[in-house]
Design a protein around this motif. Structure first.
Motif, PDB file in Angstrom:
ATOM      1  N   ALA A  51       0.817  -1.217   0.000  1.00  0.00           N
ATOM      2  CA  ALA A  51       0.000   0.000   0.000  1.00  0.00           C
ATOM      3  C   ALA A  51       0.849   1.264   0.000  1.00  0.00           C
ATOM      4  N   GLY A  52       2.051   1.196   0.566  1.00  0.00           N
ATOM      5  CA  GLY A  52       2.941   2.349   0.601  1.00  0.00           C
ATOM      6  C   GLY A  52       3.480   2.749  -0.763  1.00  0.00           C
ATOM      7  N   ARG A  53       3.345   1.869  -1.736  1.00  0.00           N
ATOM      8  CA  ARG A  53       3.804   2.167  -3.097  1.00  0.00           C
ATOM      9  C   ARG A  53       2.724   2.822  -3.949  1.00  0.00           C
ATOM     10  N   ILE A  54       1.504   2.913  -3.431  1.00  0.00           N
ATOM     11  CA  ILE A  54       0.388   3.410  -4.229  1.00  0.00           C
ATOM     12  C   ILE A  54      -0.060   4.782  -3.726  1.00  0.00           C
ATOM     13  N   VAL A  55      -0.065   5.740  -4.625  1.00  0.00           N
ATOM     14  CA  VAL A  55      -0.543   7.086  -4.322  1.00  0.00           C
ATOM     15  C   VAL A  55      -1.819   7.311  -5.117  1.00  0.00           C
ATOM     16  N   THR A  56      -2.875   7.744  -4.444  1.00  0.00           N
ATOM     17  CA  THR A  56      -4.127   8.040  -5.138  1.00  0.00           C
ATOM     18  C   THR A  56      -4.304   9.553  -5.215  1.00  0.00           C
ATOM     19  N   VAL A  57      -4.796  10.013  -6.349  1.00  0.00           N
ATOM     20  CA  VAL A  57      -4.975  11.444  -6.580  1.00  0.00           C
ATOM     21  C   VAL A  57      -6.383  11.678  -7.099  1.00  0.00           C
ATOM     22  N   ASP A  58      -7.107  12.575  -6.457  1.00  0.00           N
ATOM     23  CA  ASP A  58      -8.427  12.975  -6.929  1.00  0.00           C
ATOM     24  C   ASP A  58      -8.218  14.072  -7.960  1.00  0.00           C
ATOM     25  N   GLY A  59      -8.491  13.758  -9.228  1.00  0.00           N
ATOM     26  CA  GLY A  59      -8.256  14.706 -10.311  1.00  0.00           C
ATOM     27  C   GLY A  59      -9.361  15.733 -10.491  1.00  0.00           C
ATOM     28  N   GLY A  60     -10.441  15.626  -9.739  1.00  0.00           N
ATOM     29  CA  GLY A  60     -11.534  16.578  -9.860  1.00  0.00           C
ATOM     30  C   GLY A  60     -12.609  16.109 -10.814  1.00  0.00           C
ATOM     31  N   CYS A  61     -13.384  17.058 -11.331  1.00  0.00           N
ATOM     32  CA  CYS A  61     -14.533  16.747 -12.173  1.00  0.00           C
ATOM     33  C   CYS A  61     -14.198  16.849 -13.653  1.00  0.00           C
ATOM     34  N   ARG A  62     -14.735  15.927 -14.393  1.00  0.00           N
ATOM     35  CA  ARG A  62     -14.704  15.936 -15.853  1.00  0.00           C
ATOM     36  C   ARG A  62     -16.103  15.620 -16.343  1.00  0.00           C
ATOM     37  N   ALA A  63     -16.266  15.712 -17.638  1.00  0.00           N
ATOM     38  CA  ALA A  63     -17.568  15.389 -18.208  1.00  0.00           C
ATOM     39  C   ALA A  63     -17.854  13.891 -18.118  1.00  0.00           C
ATOM     40  N   ALA A  64     -16.798  13.063 -18.048  1.00  0.00           N
ATOM     41  CA  ALA A  64     -16.956  11.602 -17.957  1.00  0.00           C
ATOM     42  C   ALA A  64     -15.931  11.041 -16.982  1.00  0.00           C
ATOM     43  N   VAL A  65     -16.284   9.948 -16.333  1.00  0.00           N
ATOM     44  CA  VAL A  65     -15.388   9.269 -15.394  1.00  0.00           C
ATOM     45  C   VAL A  65     -14.151   8.771 -16.144  1.00  0.00           C
ATOM     46  N   ALA A  66     -12.975   8.936 -15.537  1.00  0.00           N
ATOM     47  CA  ALA A  66     -11.734   8.422 -16.119  1.00  0.00           C
ATOM     48  C   ALA A  66     -10.769   8.072 -14.996  1.00  0.00           C
ATOM     49  N   VAL A  67      -9.963   7.035 -15.233  1.00  0.00           N
ATOM     50  CA  VAL A  67      -8.923   6.623 -14.297  1.00  0.00           C
ATOM     51  C   VAL A  67      -7.630   6.490 -15.083  1.00  0.00           C
ATOM     52  N   GLU A  68      -6.559   7.077 -14.559  1.00  0.00           N
ATOM     53  CA  GLU A  68      -5.229   6.952 -15.156  1.00  0.00           C
ATOM     54  C   GLU A  68      -4.347   6.136 -14.220  1.00  0.00           C
ATOM     55  N   LEU A  69      -3.622   5.187 -14.776  1.00  0.00           N
ATOM     56  CA  LEU A  69      -2.690   4.365 -14.011  1.00  0.00           C
ATOM     57  C   LEU A  69      -1.273   4.732 -14.464  1.00  0.00           C
ATOM     58  N   TRP A  70      -0.450   5.147 -13.522  1.00  0.00           N
ATOM     59  CA  TRP A  70       0.914   5.581 -13.820  1.00  0.00           C
ATOM     60  C   TRP A  70       1.916   4.715 -13.074  1.00  0.00           C
ATOM     61  N   VAL A  71       3.061   4.475 -13.697  1.00  0.00           N
ATOM     62  CA  VAL A  71       4.206   3.827 -13.062  1.00  0.00           C
ATOM     63  C   VAL A  71       5.331   4.848 -13.084  1.00  0.00           C
ATOM     64  N   VAL A  72       5.808   5.225 -11.892  1.00  0.00           N
ATOM     65  CA  VAL A  72       6.823   6.268 -11.783  1.00  0.00           C
ATOM     66  C   VAL A  72       8.098   5.657 -11.209  1.00  0.00           C
ATOM     67  N   PRO A  73       9.166   5.612 -12.015  1.00  0.00           N
ATOM     68  CA  PRO A  73      10.436   5.072 -11.522  1.00  0.00           C
ATOM     69  C   PRO A  73      11.012   5.936 -10.399  1.00  0.00           C
ATOM     70  N   THR A  74      11.883   5.365  -9.593  1.00  0.00           N
ATOM     71  CA  THR A  74      12.539   6.086  -8.506  1.00  0.00           C
ATOM     72  C   THR A  74      13.249   7.311  -9.061  1.00  0.00           C
ATOM     73  N   GLY A  75      13.014   8.455  -8.429  1.00  0.00           N
ATOM     74  CA  GLY A  75      13.670   9.693  -8.824  1.00  0.00           C
ATOM     75  C   GLY A  75      12.962  10.469  -9.922  1.00  0.00           C
ATOM     76  N   ALA A  76      11.961   9.883 -10.551  1.00  0.00           N
ATOM     77  CA  ALA A  76      11.228  10.574 -11.614  1.00  0.00           C
ATOM     78  C   ALA A  76      10.174  11.503 -11.020  1.00  0.00           C
ATOM     79  N   THR A  77       9.763  12.482 -11.793  1.00  0.00           N
ATOM     80  CA  THR A  77       8.730  13.422 -11.360  1.00  0.00           C
ATOM     81  C   THR A  77       7.364  12.750 -11.392  1.00  0.00           C
ATOM     82  N   PRO A  78       6.623  12.828 -10.293  1.00  0.00           N
ATOM     83  CA  PRO A  78       5.289  12.203 -10.265  1.00  0.00           C
ATOM     84  C   PRO A  78       4.320  12.941 -11.194  1.00  0.00           C
ATOM     85  N   PRO A  79       3.302  12.234 -11.668  1.00  0.00           N
ATOM     86  CA  PRO A  79       2.317  12.875 -12.547  1.00  0.00           C
ATOM     87  C   PRO A  79       1.388  13.789 -11.757  1.00  0.00           C
ATOM     88  N   ALA A  80       0.789  14.705 -12.455  1.00  0.00           N
ATOM     89  CA  ALA A  80      -0.219  15.580 -11.853  1.00  0.00           C
ATOM     90  C   ALA A  80      -1.517  15.401 -12.620  1.00  0.00           C
TER      91      ALA A  80
END
Length: 137
Positions: A74-103
């Motif tokens: 569970a410590g490896r998983i970060v969840t982000v609430d992206g807010g409202c859109r016209a349709a539901v969407a989920v993005e799955l990201w894999v971020v290597p060590t030292g890389a900039t996390p997605p926004a």
């Protein structure tokens, strides 16, 4: 890197995508998982400018599945609430060590959701009339 993105799909279909995501995470043990959820109104007015109930439920369900079914820490998983859109969407990201996390992206952002924007204001309830307080002569 963005691994996958999907909309409002059945949970069995979502589990298949999460299974592939878990395999990718297991193949990259030092990486961090980011799940970004974009929701819409639930239809009952539970929408705010920064959060939608659908997105929160969807990303928590995905994290729960990855942790409890696929054994991802569970410590490896970060969840982000992206807010409202016209349709539901989920993005799955894999971020290597030292890389900039997605926004969360603002592409197709809707604030407030169309359902909330077009909903008539709810009239305020006034207190009930008290009974039995009159004089009894």
């Amino acid at each position: 890197m963005k691994f996958d993105e999907y909309g409002d799909i059945r949970f069995n279909d979502e589990k298949a995508r999460l299974d592939n995501y878990a395999i990718q995470l297991q193949n990259q043990p030092g990486s961090q998982a980011y799940i970004i959820g974009y929701g819409t109104c639930s239809g009952d007015g539970l929408c705010s400018h920064t959060s939608c109930i659908v997105a929160q439920k969807r990303i928590e369900r995905a994290k729960d599945y990855l942790v409890n079914t696929r054994g991802i820490d569970a410590g490896r998983i970060v969840t982000v609430d992206g807010g409202c859109r016209a349709a539901v969407a989920v993005e799955l990201w894999v971020v290597p060590t030292g890389a900039t996390p997605p926004a969360a992206t603002t592409d197709n952002a809707v604030s407030p959701c169309p359902e909330c924007k077009n909903r008539p204001a709810t009239p305020r309830r006034r207190g009930r009339a008290r009974r039995g307080r009159g004089r009894m002569d």
